[in-house]
Design a protein around this motif. Structure first.
Motif, PDB file in Angstrom:
ATOM      1  N   ILE A 587       7.497   8.494  -1.263  1.00 57.25           N
ATOM      2  CA  ILE A 587       6.227   8.351  -0.545  1.00 57.25           C
ATOM      3  C   ILE A 587       6.193   9.287   0.658  1.00 57.25           C
ATOM      4  CG2 ILE A 587       4.812   6.749   0.823  1.00 57.25           C
ATOM      5  CD1 ILE A 587       6.042   4.485  -0.948  1.00 57.25           C
ATOM      6  N   TYR A 620      -7.101   5.233  -8.964  1.00 58.63           N
ATOM      7  CA  TYR A 620      -7.062   4.635  -7.624  1.00 58.63           C
ATOM      8  C   TYR A 620      -7.974   3.415  -7.567  1.00 58.63           C
ATOM      9  CZ  TYR A 620      -8.139   3.918  -2.685  1.00 58.63           C
ATOM     10  OH  TYR A 620      -8.353   3.342  -1.453  1.00 58.63           O
ATOM     11  N   ILE A 647       1.751   4.979  -7.294  1.00 59.12           N
ATOM     12  CA  ILE A 647       2.234   5.970  -6.326  1.00 59.12           C
ATOM     13  C   ILE A 647       3.243   6.919  -6.974  1.00 59.12           C
ATOM     14  CG2 ILE A 647       3.532   6.273  -4.185  1.00 59.12           C
ATOM     15  CD1 ILE A 647       2.315   3.573  -3.268  1.00 59.12           C
ATOM     16  N   TYR A 651       0.229   9.280  -8.880  1.00 58.70           N
ATOM     17  CA  TYR A 651      -0.124  10.144  -7.752  1.00 58.70           C
ATOM     18  C   TYR A 651       0.926  11.236  -7.516  1.00 58.70           C
ATOM     19  CZ  TYR A 651      -1.764  11.570  -3.123  1.00 58.70           C
ATOM     20  OH  TYR A 651      -2.237  12.305  -2.061  1.00 58.70           O
ATOM     21  N   CYS A 652       2.197  10.845  -7.403  1.00 60.90           N
ATOM     22  CA  CYS A 652       3.241  11.817  -7.065  1.00 60.90           C
ATOM     23  C   CYS A 652       3.624  12.706  -8.249  1.00 60.90           C
ATOM     24  CB  CYS A 652       4.481  11.093  -6.534  1.00 60.90           C
ATOM     25  SG  CYS A 652       4.219  10.255  -4.957  1.00 60.90           S
ATOM     26  N   LEU A 683      -4.508   9.211  -0.819  1.00 62.25           N
ATOM     27  CA  LEU A 683      -3.303   8.899  -0.050  1.00 62.25           C
ATOM     28  C   LEU A 683      -3.613   7.919   1.071  1.00 62.25           C
ATOM     29  CD1 LEU A 683      -0.315   9.402   0.578  1.00 62.25           C
ATOM     30  CD2 LEU A 683      -1.025  11.335   2.013  1.00 62.25           C
ATOM     31  N   THR A 686      -4.320   4.501  -0.329  1.00 61.75           N
ATOM     32  CA  THR A 686      -3.098   3.922  -0.895  1.00 61.75           C
ATOM     33  C   THR A 686      -2.169   3.431   0.207  1.00 61.75           C
ATOM     34  OG1 THR A 686      -3.293   5.394  -2.807  1.00 61.75           O
ATOM     35  CG2 THR A 686      -1.161   4.346  -2.447  1.00 61.75           C
TER      36      THR A 686
END
Length: 887
Positions: A587, A620, A647, A651-652, A683, A686
């Motif tokens: 993160i 999301y 996440i 996302y990552c 981001l 989140t």
């Protein structure tokens, strides 16, 4: 997004996240700014929760850490949702434990409480409390607990003490508190009674002694079996079952008690288990709770043969002064010599032990104070039956009801000095008993001033039973009581449902005529990796503060609430801490990457969204909806899982990688700006979703956002975005599956990471072909491709190629000279096996009326569509396998 729309300069975030620096800094900031405190606000919907007060003697253990983490997650969530939020912290005076600590301390000084006297001893206890009592509250701060420390309470503070006095006198005046002789659980080491639920039953190896009691004026004998022969000195009867044909002729006759030569009757009682031992049971009413009840039914005398030290007393004859276990040996020896000990069988049985010191409990008749439970239990049972109070998970209501329906009167007096002293005085002149809210100065009956207060104190659970409303100011009608009572939810471990939860419920129904909380969220215990309870004796305990020192509070918190289902015990695996710390680092690194790429970012309308943008915004929105729903249902583990998956994986691992070409292309400013905007929006949102779980990490990241406010914890909870894009999710899934399939082939065929491969894709469906064509750049970059050929049809399949089959799409990697044909055949056979396994599981699910009849139609339809896809994939894989075998 309003708070992050300002232009930002290039941000400087540390390369690595250091929890030891961050956590103390932000907690002090939150507390200094009073972010945990809220005044009563009638314009807001209230949310309130009371902390199960840890013992003032205690240090934080993993059970506390789990309990407080759950409460903090829920509290931060509700605070961000805009509720008028109150989380009341506090500690319990812990009568037995605290007194034992101070007694041990003064013993080192060569004195004891009796030499000091009550007043001086209590001064020492208060001194100890002031010196050490704040340790656990400081440790809770280390964990990140956002409770309102301005409203911290203690079960013996002035307000709670007044509430205790009010409750006792009220129950006494109603006849619900009485004093009388009753069988209690006596701890010879702690020198006090303890309640039934404070007795821990552990299996121990013992013996079953068969004793022959002669029948008076007869040649007959009656054989009894006992595990405690020393208590026979207090026998006042022998009982047999009324329908036991073996002994029916003896009922009403008299036995001669060996060693004592006391005459005792033979009685009939259905309590006797005909199958155990000989079917004849010695009855010792003063030293066994079941025998006590039998004795009451048959009006038997109660002969106490032990003192408070568990030594034999004057009623034990020549055994007087012996310890109970020493006396057992002597009694057995004498019974042998008399010829009345017939045999000894090895016998393992459950033995009651004190939960504090593990000393074997001695049941003993004693004059004590009791609460009549039957009238108090009835309304406490009804509120659970009619749904006014709910347990989460629901299964715990059965456990609660089972105990409440079989409850015995509650012994509330303790032979201690530390605690709430019983507010009853005895007139030394006329013998009157005075119960009063204020200390009396004279006897209301005769006017004498010679009054002595009862020396005992109340069971600690009496004061903590009032906790949900005494902490809000009861018996005064305070604004806090009006606004925040009933509290919203109680979070507690499954092991104190009876200790505490039940008592709070019946106390609340008696004094407030309303439930103390709407829901009770029950969590399991934290066990070691082998599934054992953590204890000093096993040496398997884990100090949460050491974990926080090494890994950070956020890591510990997230680990404790994920990978588990509500109400179940959690096994502590140290390697899960490493995995969670890796998640934290992931993160941090992703956030740092995004924020460092905002140097030229300005808020404003963004251009056309790419497929990846539409997909991540859709995911999301689904994550906000899923996390919010799970938290509303107190399924914190599921909420944490959804955040982790979104996440880390989406996302990552995917979205950030997919945006890199646009971020690095500073010539196409519109595309770069759109990527920046979506990266930042998702981001920031989140981090707000993650904040209740990882408050320190999210605060540190959020403070680096452009235009951030005072604290992330004061920001609104993300609303579920209206934006949804099912087509984007479907198309992006196809693109990701294609990339993953190529990566898998490369890995299994051991293609060097830097070696580019040719990719051939067969996609007969025009829609799928269009998606893959527009995503060619992503496929080449993320799958290590040299080139891509997209076909609607193939005249013949490429030879010497590894392949993958998706739903409607076939992928080939010509690997001439690099491919092991046998290995590829084995790989395809393995893949076919996995597909068959999935197919069979899905077929079983769809053939179950419980699923097809109860699940939403859309869900069932989606599963049927998935089955069709698996069948098509299986067929295509089998064709490909056949082709390879024919090569």
């Amino acid at each position: 997004m309003d708070d992050i729309n300002a232009k930002t300069d290039k941000l400087e975030m540390a390369k690595t996240y250091d929890s030891s620096i961050v956590e103390g800094k932000w907690y002090q900031y939150w507390e200094d700014n009073k972010f945990f405190h809220e005044e009563v606000d009638k314009d807001k919907q209230p949310f309130s929760i009371v902390m199960p007060p840890p013992n003032v003697t205690g240090a934080l253990h993993l059970g506390h850490a789990m309990d407080s983490t759950i409460q903090d997650i829920v509290t931060r969530f509700k605070r961000m949702q805009g509720y008028n939020t109150l989380w009341v912290p506090g500690t319990d005076h812990a009568g037995i434990a605290t007194q034992a600590k101070v007694e041990a301390q003064i013993a080192k000084e060569g004195t004891n409480r009796h030499e000091l006297g009550r007043e001086k001893f209590l001064e020492r206890v208060w001194d100890w409390k002031h010196q050490y009592g704040g340790r656990i509250t400081q440790q809770l701060r280390r964990l990140g607990s956002s409770c309102d420390w301005e409203r911290e309470r203690f079960t013996m503070d002035e307000g709670c003490s007044r509430a205790v006095r009010e409750a006792f006198v009220d129950l006494y005046d109603k006849g619900l508190i009485y004093r009388g002789n009753y069988i209690v659980n006596w701890c010879p080491k702690c020198h006090t009674t303890i309640s039934d639920i404070e007795v821990e039953h552990n299996d121990r190896d013992g013996n079953l002694y068969h004793l022959s009691y002669p029948v008076k004026d007869s040649e007959e004998t009656l054989v009894v079996a006992t595990t405690r022969p020393e208590t026979m000195l207090g026998d006042t009867a022998v009982a047999v079952h009324p329908e036991d044909e073996r002994y029916r002729h003896l009922i009403g006759k008299t036995l001669i008690l060996p060693l004592v030569n006391r005459e005792i009757p033979i009685i009939a009682d259905e309590y006797v288990d005909r199958e155990f031992g000989t079917g004849a049971v010695k009855i010792t009413p003063a030293h066994d709770p079941n025998d006590f009840e039998v004795g009451l039914r048959h009006h038997l005398p109660q002969v106490i043969v032990m003192d408070k030290e568990a030594k034999m007393n004057e009623n034990a004859g020549k055994y007087q002064g012996m310890d109970r276990f020493e006396a057992r040996k002597a009694v057995v020896e004498d019974l042998k010599n008399l010829g009345v000990l017939l045999k000894i069988d090895a016998h393992a049985h459950a033995v009651g032990e004190c939960y504090r010191c593990s000393t074997i409990i001695e049941p003993m008749v004693s004059k004590q104070w009791f609460v009549k439970m039957e009238p108090l239990a009835k309304p406490a049972i009804e509120v659970v039956r009619d749904g006014r109070l709910e347990f989460v998970p629901e299964r715990f209501d059965k456990i609660y009801l089972g105990w409440m329906e079989n409850i015995r009167d509650w012994c509330i007096s303790r032979q201690l000095w530390w605690g709430h002293r019983i507010p009853v005085w005895y007139c030394e002149k006329c013998g009157a008993e005075v119960c009063a809210k204020e200390d009396p100065t004279s006897c209301p009956t005769c006017g004498s001033t010679q009054l002595s207060q009862d020396p005992d104190v109340l069971d600690t659970w009496f004061s903590s039973g009032l906790w949900p409303f005494s902490t809000l100011g009861w018996p005064e009608a305070t604004p806090e009581l009006e606004q925040f009572y009933p509290t919203s939810v109680l979070v507690t471990g499954r092991d104190i449902i009876f200790f505490w939860v039940a008592r709070m419920i019946f106390m609340a129904m008696e004094f407030k005529k309303e439930v103390p909380f709407r829901k009770v969220m029950i969590h399991g215990l934290v066990l070691d990796s082998q599934g054992r309870k953590m204890s000093k004796s096993l040496g398997n305990g884990v100090d949460p503060i050491e974990v926080i020192d090494n890994y950070g509070a956020d890591t510990l918190r997230f680990m404790l609430i994920t990978g588990n289902t509500p109400g179940n015990d959690l096994r502590f695996h140290p390697e899960r801490l490493e995995a969670t710390r890796n998640f934290s680092n992931k993160i941090w690194n992703a956030s740092r990457y995004v924020l460092l790429n905002l140097e030229d970012y300005e808020a404003g309308p963004r251009g056309d969204l790419a497929l990846a943008d539409r997909w991540i915004l859709d995911r999301y929105a689904a994550t906000v909806e899923g996390v919010t729903s799970a938290l509303e249902k107190y399924d914190l583990g599921e909420a944490g899982r959804l955040l982790y998956e979104f996440i880390w994986n989406e996302y990552c691992d995917w979205y950030i990688e997919l945006t890199k070409p646009r971020l690095y292309n500073k010539e196409d400013k519109a595309a770069r700006h759109t990527a920046q905007s979506v990266l930042l929006e998702v981001l920031e949102g989140t981090m707000r979703l993650l904040h209740p779980f990882m408050p320190f990490l999210t605060e540190e990241i959020w403070q680096n956002f452009p235009g951030s406010g005072k604290s992330i914890m004061m920001q609104p909870w993300p609303e579920v975005p209206a934006y949804r894009d099912a087509a984007a999710e479907k198309n992006m899934t196809l693109l990701m599956d294609a990339i993953k399939a190529i990566r898998n082939i490369r890995a299994e065929m051991k293609v060097a990471p830097g070696q580019k491969v040719e990719i051939i894709i067969l996609a007969p469906d025009p829609g799928q072909r269009e998606v893959l064509e527009s995503g060619q750049g992503d496929i080449l970059k993320l799958a290590g491709g040299a080139s891509i050929q997209l076909h609607a049809a193939l005249a013949e399949k490429p030879t010497q190629s590894a392949s993958a089959v998706l739903e409607g799409v076939e992928i080939y990697l010509p690997l001439k000279g690099m491919m092991d044909l046998g290995k590829e055949i084995a790989r395809l056979e393995k893949e076919i096996g996995a597909v068959i396994q999935d197919k069979e599981a899905l077929e079983k699910k769809l053939s179950n009326p419980g699923f097809t009849g109860k699940a939403p139609a859309a869900v069932v339809a989606k599963e049927r569509e998935r089955l069709e896809g698996l069948l098509a994939r299986k067929e295509a894989l089998e064709v490909r396998l056949k082709e390879l075998k024919e090569d």
